[in-house]
Design an enzyme around this catalytic site. Structure first.
Site, PDB file in Angstrom:
ATOM      1  N   CYS A 267       0.843  -1.192   0.000  1.00  0.00           N
ATOM      2  CA  CYS A 267       0.000   0.000   0.000  1.00  0.00           C
ATOM      3  C   CYS A 267       0.885   1.251   0.000  1.00  0.00           C
ATOM      4  O   CYS A 267       2.115   1.174   0.019  1.00  0.00           O
ATOM      5  CB  CYS A 267      -0.923   0.010   1.211  1.00  0.00           C
ATOM      6  SG  CYS A 267      -0.067   0.140   2.794  1.00  0.00           S
TER       7      CYS A 267
ATOM      8  N   CYS B  33       3.476   1.734   2.701  1.00  0.00           N
ATOM      9  CA  CYS B  33       4.710   0.963   2.491  1.00  0.00           C
ATOM     10  C   CYS B  33       5.696   1.783   1.654  1.00  0.00           C
ATOM     11  O   CYS B  33       6.888   1.848   1.961  1.00  0.00           O
ATOM     12  CB  CYS B  33       4.400  -0.353   1.783  1.00  0.00           C
ATOM     13  SG  CYS B  33       3.253  -1.443   2.639  1.00  0.00           S
TER      14      CYS B  33
ATOM     15  N   ASP C  94      -0.599  11.962 -31.148  1.00  0.00           N
ATOM     16  CA  ASP C  94       0.357  11.609 -32.190  1.00  0.00           C
ATOM     17  C   ASP C  94      -0.373  11.611 -33.525  1.00  0.00           C
ATOM     18  O   ASP C  94      -1.560  11.277 -33.596  1.00  0.00           O
ATOM     19  CB  ASP C  94       0.929  10.217 -31.902  1.00  0.00           C
ATOM     20  CG  ASP C  94       1.771   9.689 -33.045  1.00  0.00           C
ATOM     21  OD1 ASP C  94       2.733  10.383 -33.435  1.00  0.00           O
ATOM     22  OD2 ASP C  94       1.454   8.600 -33.560  1.00  0.00           O
TER      23      ASP C  94
END
Length: 839
Positions: A21, A24, A492
């Site tokens: 998570c 962490c 693009d």
């Protein structure tokens, strides 16, 4: 901290194991950045860390062991996957743009032993534990199978046969121990470092429910044969003769639901790390090199491309990939560079021209001297751009994790306070302890974040499922938040707004005595023998003139001239009246020629036809007169490619080819504007072609950026981001991959499904159909999915806020709390199912 000009910093890539998570990530980053000379960013989806090491006062760098130790101090494990010397940004941009042959990276100093040339090929670019998905899937399957009878026996009194409680215990124990082990392990790891996560609450809830149930079963009298358990709103009081209740069903439901959510998340997460590996696999596997033996005889041999060295001489035949960057020593040909540039038109090369590894030699025999190998090639540089953009720090964090950062500690405090308050009010005898423990367990169970855990994955699964029906692939929950904020979309040109393939759009006769149909017919007859993309476009136009030409030349008689054949077949097997080509000659970089004759009609209907570039045609005709000059200039002014057709020594006409705009592009861009987005057109093509396409689809000239290389595309995205814009990029080629990844850090990357695998994997959303209208649909569906996720999180959290006080006051039986928790999950799932009607 920036490195001194004379000492370039080192970069270190780590695979970090055990993160689940956002908290962490924060702990790992904090520990790494505490190491002197270290600037680190940690990426949860890739389970990786990108560390920049600056020289310390003594000139040295932090060692690998120090870096890995810092991660382990945070409670996780790590391994080094690659080390390189980082070039200064300005030098890198100049080198990539100008194609210089300077070394961009070398073998790192400071004790790092990895060779830069092999670092990227040896690195594991996916999540570090490849078997984690299979492990979660096994736990989920076992949990799902065992949970059904546990819940049924616990909640339906009619099914409670003699000894049912012991069967329930036997079925629940594997789920709450082995099945929930990932949550217990993560909670223990966080606890050792004084932190709490969603896993903490899950683990404590499961453990509390299980321990209470085991106590009730073994010591509290619930294990007596014949005992039944009926759900009741208010917990059993001391005056009740009944045994304490069991909560095994709550523990297994929480475990199974959360395993399902974790598995769904992991599946979408692991795909993010595959782009770099796919990119590197685009290169040639082998190369043919030319060597001079001791006897002076020149011979050729094939070697692995990884064994190439600078100044090796390569032989590249038509149809082969060029193994590495180099310069042409002999020969000429046409190079299909669309793999890297995204542009459909081949590039003509000759002696002294540079060529790029992984491009394809479509015609001509080339002898190339290698100038860059390994990690110095253009392909490897683009790989680094993708890797660096993907491992950069994204501002988007999961909403459930942000809530849990406050929610989990608060729930733990409330549970403990509830237990203490009940002991104070009811005494510490057996009945008082049971009442206190019951209320505390009820708090943990009612607060157990099943609905919170389901809020994101269920909405994501339904939303992405609906998106898939619309031809849209959305890769993860973090992406959805980006769609809400984007205000700029960079498109693009080639393959995204246009069709990505050359097509004949105009045929211009140079005199009144020749028709456009004849020009196309004879050009196609000769070009049919060539594999050049322009040749294929002309041949296709001749076969389907009504679809491919924009001039009104397709009269019935003209069409007859183009086909000009009957069903009659001569003795030689050739259709009478068809065009035959003999004496075909291909001049690499110039054009083609051949004698075209009408089959079985006599030599008087033969003519020598030449088709090619204007300059080459002038040389072939040996004339300074260029009657095609105006037609060619007009074509090139708006981005077209002009091919001159001549026969019998006289120029007859000009065939104009362009990359046509997709029929749906203008409508798609109008839809994007309606969503509040400002479209930009970004291309490596020339300014004339870009302006023409922009005009056709309704993009302002000021928002057109042309002549941009891959690195330049990344720079454009960064510039727009630095201006405060939240940018989405839509592309389809390898040259777009780095820009797609860069956009994904603070915005959104969308890849056309008709493009390359690298672009698709580096993007956040894939538009499978290749229709630009899918981009608008993707943003609409994503935004609605995000709204549903937020609604789910709100109701799940509101449910906890309302129910926790009831549980703390002893007004909610933990068993009913478990049912209410399941009901909240049903509410979340039902809300998510509304996405099935999204469009």
């Amino acid at each position: 901290m920036p490195a001194p000009q004379t000492d370039l910093p080192l970069t270190l890539d780590l695979a970090v194991e055990g993160m689940t998570c956002a908290s962490c990530v924060a702990r790992v980053e904090k520990r790494l950045n505490q190491v002197p000379g270290v600037a680190a960013t940690v990426n949860l989806p890739l389970e990786s860390a990108h560390v920049v090491l600056s020289p310390q006062e003594d000139g040295g760098f932090a060692s690998e062991d120090e870096i890995v130790a810092a991660v382990r101090k945070a409670g996780y494990d790590a391994r080094v996957t690659g080390t390189t010397r980082a070039p200064e940004a300005a030098d890198t941009e100049a080198a990539v743009s100008a194609g210089e042959r300077d070394d961009l990276e070398g073998t790192p100093a400071g004790g790092f032993a990895d060779e830069a040339a092999g670092a990227h090929h040896e690195a594991d670019t996916s999540a570090p534990t490849s078997d984690r998905g299979a492990d979660l899937r096994r736990r989920l399957r076992v949990g799902a199978v065992l949970s059904v009878p546990v819940v049924a026996l616990s909640m339906i009194p009619a099914l409670q046969f003699t000894g049912w409680q012991w069967v329930v215990a036997a079925l629940a124990i594997p789920v709450v121990t082995w099945g929930a082990w990932p949550f217990h392990l993560a909670a223990a790891r966080a606890g050792r470092h004084g932190a709490s996560t969603m896993d903490t609450l899950v683990s404590l809830g499961v453990i509390a429910a299980t321990l209470w149930s085991l106590w009730a079963l073994l010591l509290g009298g619930a294990g007596e044969l014949g005992m039944t358990m009926r759900p009741s709103l208010i917990p059993a009081r001391t005056e009740h003769a009944g045994a304490p209740e069991l909560y095994f069903e709550v523990a297994v439901v929480v475990t199974t639901f959360l395993l399902a959510g974790r598995y769904a998340e992991l599946r979408s997460r692991r795909r993010a790390g595959d782009a770099l590996r796919s990119l590197l696999e685009l290169g040639a596997r082998s190369a043919t090199i030319r060597e001079t033996g001791a006897d002076g005889v020149v011979h050729e041999r094939e070697i692995p491309a990884a064994d190439l060295a600078v100044d090796d001489v390569l032989v590249v035949r038509p149809g082969e990939k060029i193994a590495t960057d180099g310069v042409v020593l002999e020969g000429s040909g046409a190079i299909d560079a669309s793999l890297l540039t995204g542009e459909s038109l081949p590039v003509e090369v000759g002696v002294g021209d540079t060529v790029t590894g992984a491009t394809v030699n479509t015609s001509g025999h080339l002898v190339v001297r290698a100038t860059r190998v390994g990690s110095e090639t253009t392909l490897a540089q683009i790989g680094r751009l993708v890797s660096q953009a993907q491992t950069g720090k994204a501002p988007v964090q999961r909403l459930a994790d942000r809530i849990s950062a406050v929610f989990v500690p608060v729930v733990l405090v409330i549970a403990v306070a509830t237990f203490v308050a009940w002991l104070v009010l009811n005494g510490t005898d057996g009945a008082g302890v049971q009442a206190a423990f019951t209320a505390a367990v009820a708090v943990l169970i009612i607060a157990c974040p099943c609905a919170l855990g389901l809020a994101t994955p269920t909405a994501l699964l339904v939303g992405t499922g609906r998106a898939a029906q619309l031809g849209i692939v959305i890769k993860g929950p973090e992406i959805l938040e980006s769609t809400r904020r984007i205000d700029t979309i960079v498109l693009d040109k080639t393959g995204t707004v246009t069709q990505g393939a050359m097509a004949v759009t105009d045929v211009v006769p140079l005199s009144d005595d020749v028709s456009a149909a004849d020009i196309l017919r004879f050009a196609a007859a000769v070009e049919a023998k060539s594999e050049h993309p322009i040749a294929r476009a002309i041949t296709k136009a001749a076969a389907q003139p009504a679809e491919c030409m924009v001039l009104a030349v397709e009269t019935a008689s003209d069409t007859a001239k183009i086909t000009h054949s009957t069903d009659e077949v001569g003795a030689d097997g050739v259709v009478v009246g068809s065009d035959q080509v003999v004496d075909f000659v291909m001049a690499a970089g110039g054009g083609v020629s051949g004698v075209v004759r009408t089959a079985h009609s006599g030599p008087h209907l033969s003519r020598r036809v030449v088709v090619g570039k204007p300059g080459w045609i002038a040389a072939e005709l040996d004339s300074d007169d260029a009657p095609w000059a105006n037609a060619v200039a007009d074509a090139e002014a708006d981005g077209g490619t002009a091919v001159v057709v001549a026969w019998n020594g006289t120029a007859r006409g000009v065939v104009v080819l362009r990359d046509p705009v997709k029929e749906t592009s203008a409508h798609a861009i109008a839809e994007l504007r309606s969503l509040g987005l400002r479209p930009y057109l970004l291309t490596g093509d020339n300014a004339g072609a870009a302006r023409t396409v922009a005009h056709d689809v309704g993009i302002a000239p000021a928002d057109v950026i042309s002549g941009v290389l891959p690195q330049g595309k990344v720079d454009v995205v960064r510039r727009l981001q630095d201006e405060g814009k939240v940018v989405a990029v839509v592309g389809d080629g390898v040259n777009d991959a780095a820009a797609l990844a860069q956009a994904g850090q603070r915005g959104l990357g969308l890849a056309m499904g008709t493009g390359t695998d690298v672009a698709i994997e580096a993007s956040d959303i894939t538009l499978v159909s290749g229709d630009l209208r899918s981009a608008a649909a993707a943003i609409r569906v994503s935004r609605r999915t995000l709204r549903i996720i937020k609604q789910n999180l709100f109701w799940a959290f509101a449910y906890n806020v309302a129910a926790i006080p009831l549980a703390a006051l002893g007004l909610l039986n933990p068993m009913i709390a478990g049912a209410a928790m399941a009901a909240s999950s049903v509410l979340v799932v039902g809300n998510s199912l509304r996405l099935r009607r999204a469009h």
